[in-house]
Design a protein around this motif. Sequence first.
Motif, PDB file in Angstrom:
ATOM      1  N   TRP A   1      -8.507  -8.817   4.746  1.00  0.00           N
ATOM      2  CA  TRP A   1      -9.646  -8.158   5.388  1.00  0.00           C
ATOM      3  C   TRP A   1     -10.500  -9.194   6.091  1.00  0.00           C
ATOM      4  O   TRP A   1     -10.702 -10.299   5.581  1.00  0.00           O
TER       5      TRP A   1
ATOM      6  N   LEU B   1      -6.072  -5.044  -1.959  1.00  0.00           N
ATOM      7  CA  LEU B   1      -5.031  -4.035  -1.800  1.00  0.00           C
ATOM      8  C   LEU B   1      -3.837  -4.569  -1.005  1.00  0.00           C
ATOM      9  O   LEU B   1      -3.239  -3.864  -0.186  1.00  0.00           O
TER      10      LEU B   1
ATOM     11  N   ALA C   1      -6.702  -5.821   7.916  1.00  0.00           N
ATOM     12  CA  ALA C   1      -7.745  -4.837   8.192  1.00  0.00           C
ATOM     13  C   ALA C   1      -8.904  -5.562   8.854  1.00  0.00           C
ATOM     14  O   ALA C   1      -9.369  -6.598   8.365  1.00  0.00           O
TER      15      ALA C   1
ATOM     16  N   GLY D   1       0.972   3.961   3.258  1.00  0.00           N
ATOM     17  CA  GLY D   1       2.038   4.096   2.271  1.00  0.00           C
ATOM     18  C   GLY D   1       2.964   5.256   2.582  1.00  0.00           C
ATOM     19  O   GLY D   1       4.193   5.141   2.458  1.00  0.00           O
TER      20      GLY D   1
ATOM     21  N   VAL E   1     -11.264   3.988   2.680  1.00  0.00           N
ATOM     22  CA  VAL E   1     -10.282   2.925   2.460  1.00  0.00           C
ATOM     23  C   VAL E   1      -9.025   3.485   1.795  1.00  0.00           C
ATOM     24  O   VAL E   1      -7.894   3.212   2.215  1.00  0.00           O
ATOM     25  N   LEU E   2      -9.210   4.286   0.756  1.00  0.00           N
ATOM     26  CA  LEU E   2      -8.058   4.834   0.040  1.00  0.00           C
ATOM     27  C   LEU E   2      -7.279   5.829   0.894  1.00  0.00           C
ATOM     28  O   LEU E   2      -6.050   5.927   0.779  1.00  0.00           O
TER      29      LEU E   2
ATOM     30  N   PHE F   1      -5.190   3.748   3.126  1.00  0.00           N
ATOM     31  CA  PHE F   1      -4.172   3.137   2.268  1.00  0.00           C
ATOM     32  C   PHE F   1      -3.025   4.124   2.029  1.00  0.00           C
ATOM     33  O   PHE F   1      -1.847   3.763   2.094  1.00  0.00           O
ATOM     34  N   GLN F   2      -3.381   5.367   1.782  1.00  0.00           N
ATOM     35  CA  GLN F   2      -2.371   6.395   1.547  1.00  0.00           C
ATOM     36  C   GLN F   2      -1.560   6.688   2.808  1.00  0.00           C
ATOM     37  O   GLN F   2      -0.345   6.905   2.734  1.00  0.00           O
TER      38      GLN F   2
ATOM     39  N   ARG G   1      -0.139  -7.093   6.006  1.00  0.00           N
ATOM     40  CA  ARG G   1      -1.100  -6.075   6.406  1.00  0.00           C
ATOM     41  C   ARG G   1      -2.464  -6.727   6.639  1.00  0.00           C
ATOM     42  O   ARG G   1      -2.867  -7.622   5.893  1.00  0.00           O
TER      43      ARG G   1
ATOM     44  N   ASP H   1       4.588  -3.203   2.436  1.00  0.00           N
ATOM     45  CA  ASP H   1       3.531  -3.871   1.683  1.00  0.00           C
ATOM     46  C   ASP H   1       4.039  -5.262   1.342  1.00  0.00           C
ATOM     47  O   ASP H   1       4.365  -5.575   0.193  1.00  0.00           O
TER      48      ASP H   1
ATOM     49  N   TRP I   1      -6.721  -0.748  10.282  1.00  0.00           N
ATOM     50  CA  TRP I   1      -5.881  -1.292   9.216  1.00  0.00           C
ATOM     51  C   TRP I   1      -4.457  -1.240   9.745  1.00  0.00           C
ATOM     52  O   TRP I   1      -3.973  -0.164  10.131  1.00  0.00           O
TER      53      TRP I   1
ATOM     54  N   THR J   1      -3.887  -6.639   1.351  1.00  0.00           N
ATOM     55  CA  THR J   1      -4.257  -6.726   2.769  1.00  0.00           C
ATOM     56  C   THR J   1      -5.289  -7.828   2.972  1.00  0.00           C
ATOM     57  O   THR J   1      -6.159  -8.026   2.128  1.00  0.00           O
TER      58      THR J   1
END
Length: 276
Positions: free
Chosen positions: A207, A203, A165, A153, A145-146, A149-150, A163, A159, A224, A205
């Motif tokens: 989901w 985050l 997912a 970004g 997930v992270l 996310f990165q 967004r 953002d 995502w 988003t």
Amino acid sequence: MSISIDQAFVKQFETEVHEAYQRLGSKLRPTVRTRTGVKGASTTFQKVGRGIAGTKARHGQVPVMTIDHTKVECFLQDFYAGDWIDKLDELKVNIDERSVIANAGAYALGRKTDELIIAALDATTKVVSGTGDLADTVGMTRAKVLSAFQQLGAADVPDDGQRFAVVGWQQWSDLLGIAEFANTQYVGDSELPWKGTQMKKWLGTTWMPHSGLPLVAGVRQCYWFHKTAIAHAVGAEVTTDISWHGDRAAFFINNMMSQGSVLVDGDGVVRIRAKE
């Protein structure tokens, strides 16, 4: 009895189909950029590049950004979902056969709408990959997930609350095992699953679980994405045609639509692969 009573039947049935399609048919249509009323076999969506600011000398010319404009073409496809209702069979069953057929047709077209959108999502080349918790041989993890996310970004994907997912049901269960996803102390009461459906915010988003995502060699493909990264075109909304066939002593009910979907910006979609 009025000779036009069949028109009331047709209009009521078509209303039921449309309501069922909007209510439980497609889960992903509200999550993407949609254009309705398309004329012709295809339509185009504009993709606008980034502008760069600069300085200028006193009395000099203002620098020109020269923003790139590219077009992405979306082709429409026609889909049908029909079935028969025997005139005398309606007298022998204790269910509302018309509602059953209406819902079945609407759900079939709704699933097809989602299939088109998922196919567009699947065209992305941005993928979460690696070893350990990022490997395809493990389920949905916090690390995956992270990582996604990165990537979003780093690509400057806005953002802005748009967004989304979408994950498989097994991956939804995996996420519920992550404290930051499930615990109200991290998420907040207002972001927990919405009433009446499994859907929540995390985050920045929205989901949601979905049963129609591709499963390749035991690995579920999850996505995502930003709403503007996927385009959905509608030439004809869900419509219904009902005709009487005397040789069959039955009504044939046909539900149909014309739609298409395409990936507009690959930077706005990240694929997350998870073992299932």
